[in-house]
Scaffold this motif. Structure first.
Motif, PDB file in Angstrom:
ATOM      1  N   GLU A   1      59.977   8.762  90.361  1.00 53.00           N
ATOM      2  CA  GLU A   1      60.713   7.840  90.226  1.00 53.00           C
ATOM      3  C   GLU A   1      59.909   7.480  89.589  1.00 53.00           C
ATOM      4  O   GLU A   1      59.840   6.539  88.296  1.00 53.00           O
ATOM      5  N   ASP A   2      58.973   6.404  90.105  1.00 50.98           N
ATOM      6  CA  ASP A   2      57.785   5.173  89.389  1.00 50.98           C
ATOM      7  C   ASP A   2      56.338   5.917  89.821  1.00 50.98           C
ATOM      8  O   ASP A   2      55.858   4.377  90.202  1.00 50.98           O
ATOM      9  N   TYR A   3      56.360   7.116  90.018  1.00 49.37           N
ATOM     10  CA  TYR A   3      54.744   6.977  90.391  1.00 49.37           C
ATOM     11  C   TYR A   3      55.050   8.396  90.468  1.00 49.37           C
ATOM     12  O   TYR A   3      55.472   9.181  89.422  1.00 49.37           O
ATOM     13  N   VAL A   4      53.510   9.247  90.109  1.00 49.06           N
ATOM     14  CA  VAL A   4      52.842  10.300  89.775  1.00 49.06           C
ATOM     15  C   VAL A   4      52.081  11.094  91.572  1.00 49.06           C
ATOM     16  O   VAL A   4      51.822  10.301  91.605  1.00 49.06           O
ATOM     17  N   ALA A   5      52.428  12.117  91.896  1.00 48.31           N
ATOM     18  CA  ALA A   5      51.785  12.811  92.489  1.00 48.31           C
ATOM     19  C   ALA A   5      50.530  13.763  91.978  1.00 48.31           C
ATOM     20  O   ALA A   5      51.449  14.654  90.994  1.00 48.31           O
ATOM     21  N   PHE A   6      49.338  13.473  92.052  1.00 44.59           N
ATOM     22  CA  PHE A   6      48.420  14.787  91.619  1.00 44.59           C
ATOM     23  C   PHE A   6      47.631  16.120  92.880  1.00 44.59           C
ATOM     24  O   PHE A   6      47.138  15.232  93.492  1.00 44.59           O
ATOM     25  N   ARG A   7      48.722  16.682  92.998  1.00 41.04           N
ATOM     26  CA  ARG A   7      48.393  18.323  93.826  1.00 41.04           C
ATOM     27  C   ARG A   7      46.709  18.736  93.842  1.00 41.04           C
ATOM     28  O   ARG A   7      47.440  19.737  92.784  1.00 41.04           O
TER      29      ARG A   7
ATOM     30  N   LEU B   1      51.775  24.265  97.840  1.00 43.49           N
ATOM     31  CA  LEU B   1      50.787  23.835  99.512  1.00 43.49           C
ATOM     32  C   LEU B   1      50.363  22.840  99.962  1.00 43.49           C
ATOM     33  O   LEU B   1      51.116  21.469  99.721  1.00 43.49           O
ATOM     34  N   LYS B   2      50.555  22.962 101.137  1.00 39.85           N
ATOM     35  CA  LYS B   2      50.698  21.609 102.298  1.00 39.85           C
ATOM     36  C   LYS B   2      49.640  20.532 102.126  1.00 39.85           C
ATOM     37  O   LYS B   2      48.036  21.439 102.288  1.00 39.85           O
TER      38      LYS B   2
ATOM     39  N   LEU C   1      36.529  13.911  96.049  1.00 39.41           N
ATOM     40  CA  LEU C   1      36.801  15.251  95.478  1.00 39.41           C
ATOM     41  C   LEU C   1      34.872  15.715  96.238  1.00 39.41           C
ATOM     42  O   LEU C   1      34.995  16.741  96.976  1.00 39.41           O
ATOM     43  N   SER C   2      34.215  14.037  96.247  1.00 39.73           N
ATOM     44  CA  SER C   2      32.515  15.366  96.228  1.00 39.73           C
ATOM     45  C   SER C   2      32.919  15.701  98.207  1.00 39.73           C
ATOM     46  O   SER C   2      31.612  16.103  98.435  1.00 39.73           O
ATOM     47  N   ARG C   3      32.936  15.123  99.101  1.00 42.63           N
ATOM     48  CA  ARG C   3      33.347  14.999 100.268  1.00 42.63           C
ATOM     49  C   ARG C   3      34.633  16.142 100.432  1.00 42.63           C
ATOM     50  O   ARG C   3      34.468  16.565 102.096  1.00 42.63           O
ATOM     51  N   SER C   4      35.122  17.240  99.787  1.00 43.87           N
ATOM     52  CA  SER C   4      35.914  17.735  99.745  1.00 43.87           C
ATOM     53  C   SER C   4      35.700  19.279 100.558  1.00 43.87           C
ATOM     54  O   SER C   4      34.308  19.203  99.683  1.00 43.87           O
ATOM     55  N   SER C   5      35.940  20.277 100.961  1.00 45.86           N
ATOM     56  CA  SER C   5      35.677  21.084 101.154  1.00 45.86           C
ATOM     57  C   SER C   5      36.557  22.526 100.464  1.00 45.86           C
ATOM     58  O   SER C   5      37.663  22.096  99.543  1.00 45.86           O
ATOM     59  N   LYS C   6      35.633  23.543  99.355  1.00 43.38           N
ATOM     60  CA  LYS C   6      36.504  23.825  98.644  1.00 43.38           C
ATOM     61  C   LYS C   6      37.624  24.481  99.542  1.00 43.38           C
ATOM     62  O   LYS C   6      37.307  25.564 101.504  1.00 43.38           O
ATOM     63  N   GLY C   7      38.605  25.143  99.231  1.00 44.17           N
ATOM     64  CA  GLY C   7      40.144  25.809  99.735  1.00 44.17           C
ATOM     65  C   GLY C   7      41.061  24.279 100.244  1.00 44.17           C
ATOM     66  O   GLY C   7      42.189  24.999 100.457  1.00 44.17           O
ATOM     67  N   GLU C   8      40.266  23.432 100.071  1.00 49.43           N
ATOM     68  CA  GLU C   8      40.921  22.254 100.944  1.00 49.43           C
ATOM     69  C   GLU C   8      42.416  20.925  99.770  1.00 49.43           C
ATOM     70  O   GLU C   8      42.226  21.471  98.386  1.00 49.43           O
ATOM     71  N   VAL C   9      43.241  21.018 100.795  1.00 48.47           N
ATOM     72  CA  VAL C   9      44.719  20.356  99.157  1.00 48.47           C
ATOM     73  C   VAL C   9      44.785  19.202  99.180  1.00 48.47           C
ATOM     74  O   VAL C   9      44.597  18.741 100.955  1.00 48.47           O
ATOM     75  N   LEU C  10      44.107  18.065  98.227  1.00 52.87           N
ATOM     76  CA  LEU C  10      43.972  17.059  98.165  1.00 52.87           C
ATOM     77  C   LEU C  10      45.006  16.094  97.201  1.00 52.87           C
ATOM     78  O   LEU C  10      45.448  16.848  96.026  1.00 52.87           O
ATOM     79  N   GLU C  11      45.868  15.007  97.657  1.00 57.97           N
ATOM     80  CA  GLU C  11      47.400  14.396  97.191  1.00 57.97           C
ATOM     81  C   GLU C  11      46.633  13.282  96.563  1.00 57.97           C
ATOM     82  O   GLU C  11      46.296  12.351  97.800  1.00 57.97           O
ATOM     83  N   ILE C  12      46.683  12.835  95.787  1.00 59.43           N
ATOM     84  CA  ILE C  12      46.393  12.055  94.688  1.00 59.43           C
ATOM     85  C   ILE C  12      48.024  10.518  94.537  1.00 59.43           C
ATOM     86  O   ILE C  12      48.537  11.465  93.296  1.00 59.43           O
ATOM     87  N   LEU C  13      48.631   9.381  94.868  1.00 54.97           N
ATOM     88  CA  LEU C  13      49.867   9.191  94.527  1.00 54.97           C
ATOM     89  C   LEU C  13      49.076   7.914  94.310  1.00 54.97           C
ATOM     90  O   LEU C  13      48.615   6.937  94.247  1.00 54.97           O
TER      91      LEU C  13
END
Length: 324
Positions: free
Chosen positions: A196-202, A132-133, A156-168
Motif C-alpha cells: 500500500e505505501d511501500y515496495v519490497a525489492f526481492r 523465493l523465501k 550485496l557485497s557481503r552476500s553469497s551467490k544464491g542468497e535472497v535479499l529483500e529490501i523494504l
C-alpha cells in the motif's frame, strides 16, 4: 503530441505484443480479449480507466474508452540486437499521460529482455523470484537517499551467490532511480512486490561484486560531466561514495552554498515526498556537474540548480566520500 523513446538491447519485439502475458508492462489490468483487440483498464494513480487496446504488427495503441487520450507504442528494429521504442501520447491530462509514458518506458527497459528471452523456454523452469523465501530482510522505510543505496551496496557485497535479499523502502527516488540500477550493476535479478505505501525489492544474488568501467573517469572533470548524464553511472557513484562525511539540514536551496573541504565528494538530496533526486559531484569545493531526476524528466548542471532554487521546506543534504 508528446513522446518518450528508448532503445532496447533485444533482437525481437514480437513477444512484447502479447498483451495477455505482457499487459503489466503497459500499466494495464483486467485485460479481456475481443474480436478487434482487448478491453482493459489503465492504472493512473490508483484510478482505473476503461480503455481499448489494439495490437499492431509494430506496436500497441491504448485508447481511452471515449477517445479522450491515446498512448501509442511503436517498436522499430534499428539494427541487430537493437530495438527502438517510441511512446507517443496525446489528449487530456498530458502531464499525467507523460508520467504513464515514462513508467511504460521504465518497465520496458527493466523487463523486456527477460520476456523476450523466455519465448522459447517451454522445457525450462522459470524461477519466479517473488516466490523465493528471503534469507535476510532489511527494512529501510523512512530512510532518505543515499542511506538505502549505501546499505544495499554493503549488503550485496557481503552476500553469497544464491542468497535472497529483500529490501523494504518507501523512498520514491530510491525506487525509481537508484536501487534498480545498483542491483543491475551487481548483475543480480530482482522482482518488485508492491504494497500500500511501500515496495519490497526481492533480490536473487548472482554476484557480490559491482562491475563497472566508470572508476577511471572519477577524477577527470570533462568525463565527470559526461558521467553525470549516464543513468547507469549514477548507480555506480552511489556504490563508490559510501561514507557519509556530513549531513546538513536546510530550509531552502536558494540561499544555500554547497561546501565540502574534501578533494572530491558526491552531494545527494532526495527528501521523502518531494519527488526528486539531486546528485552532484564536487571537486576542490566547487560543483563540477549536477543532475536532478524528477517524474517529469531530468535536468543537468545550471538547470538542475535552478530547479532546486525553487524548492522550500526542510531538506537534508548529504556529502559522501569514498570509504578509505
Amino acid at each position: 503530441m508528446h513522446s518518450e523513446s528508448i532503445t532496447l538491447n533485444i533482437d525481437d519485439f514480437t513477444p512484447l505484443l502479447n498483451l495477455e502475458k505482457t499487459f503489466r508492462l503497459y500499466k494495464l489490468t483486467q485485460v479481456q480479449k475481443l474480436d478487434f483487440g482487448y478491453r482493459c483498464k489503465i492504472d493512473i494513480f490508483k484510478i482505473k480507466i476503461n480503455c481499448i487496446c489494439k495490437p499492431r504488427k509494430d506496436g500497441i495503441d491504448i485508447i481511452e474508452g471515449n477517445g479522450r487520450f491515446v498512448i501509442s507504442i511503436t517498436f522499430h528494429k534499428e539494427r541487430e540486437g537493437k530495438i527502438n521504442v517510441t511512446i507517443n501520447y496525446k489528449g487530456i491530462l498530458e502531464k499525467v499521460l507523460g508520467v504513464i509514458a515514462n513508467s511504460i518506458k521504465k518497465n520496458l527497459e527493466e523487463y523486456a529482455k527477460y520476456i523476450v528471452n523466455q519465448k522459447n523456454t517451454k522445457d525450462q523452469v522459470i524461477i519466479r523470484i517473488s516466490t523465493l523465501k528471503p534469507d535476510r530482510i532489511l527494512d529501510l522505510r523512512g530512510e532518505e537517499c543515499p542511506v538505502p543505496e549505501i546499505i544495499l551496496k554493503k549488503e550485496l557485497s557481503r552476500s553469497s551467490k544464491g542468497e535472497v535479499l529483500e529490501i523494504l523502502t518507501d523512498n520514491p527516488a530510491a525506487i525509481a532511480y537508484t536501487i534498480p540500477e545498483i542491483i543491475k550493476l551487481f548483475n543480480c535479478r530482482y522482482e518488485i512486490l508492491k504494497y500500500e505505501d511501500y515496495v519490497a525489492f526481492r533480490i536473487l544474488v548472482l554476484s557480490n561484486e559491482a562491475k563497472s568501467n566508470y572508476m577511471i573517469e572519477i577524477k577527470d572533470e570533462a568525463k565527470m560531466k559526461e558521467l553525470i548524464k549516464d543513468k547507469a553511472a549514477i548507480s555506480f557513484l552511489y556504490t563508490y561514495f559510501t561514507k557519509i562525511y556530513k549531513r546538513e539540514k536546510i530550509n531552502n536551496f536558494k540561499s544555500y552554498t554547497f561546501n565540502c573541504d574534501k578533494d572530491i565528494c558526491l552531494v545527494s538530496s532526495a527528501p521523502l515526498g518531494r519527488g526528486f533526486l539531486f546528485t552532484a559531484l564536487m571537486k576542490d569545493n566547487k560543483i563540477i556537474c549536477a543532475r536532478v531526476d524528477t517524474d517529469e524528466g531530468t535536468l543537468f548542471d545550471d538547470q538542475a540548480l535552478e530547479y532546486l532554487s525553487k524548492i522550500y521546506g526542510e531538506i537534508n543534504i548529504f556529502y559522501l566520500i569514498p570509504e578509505t
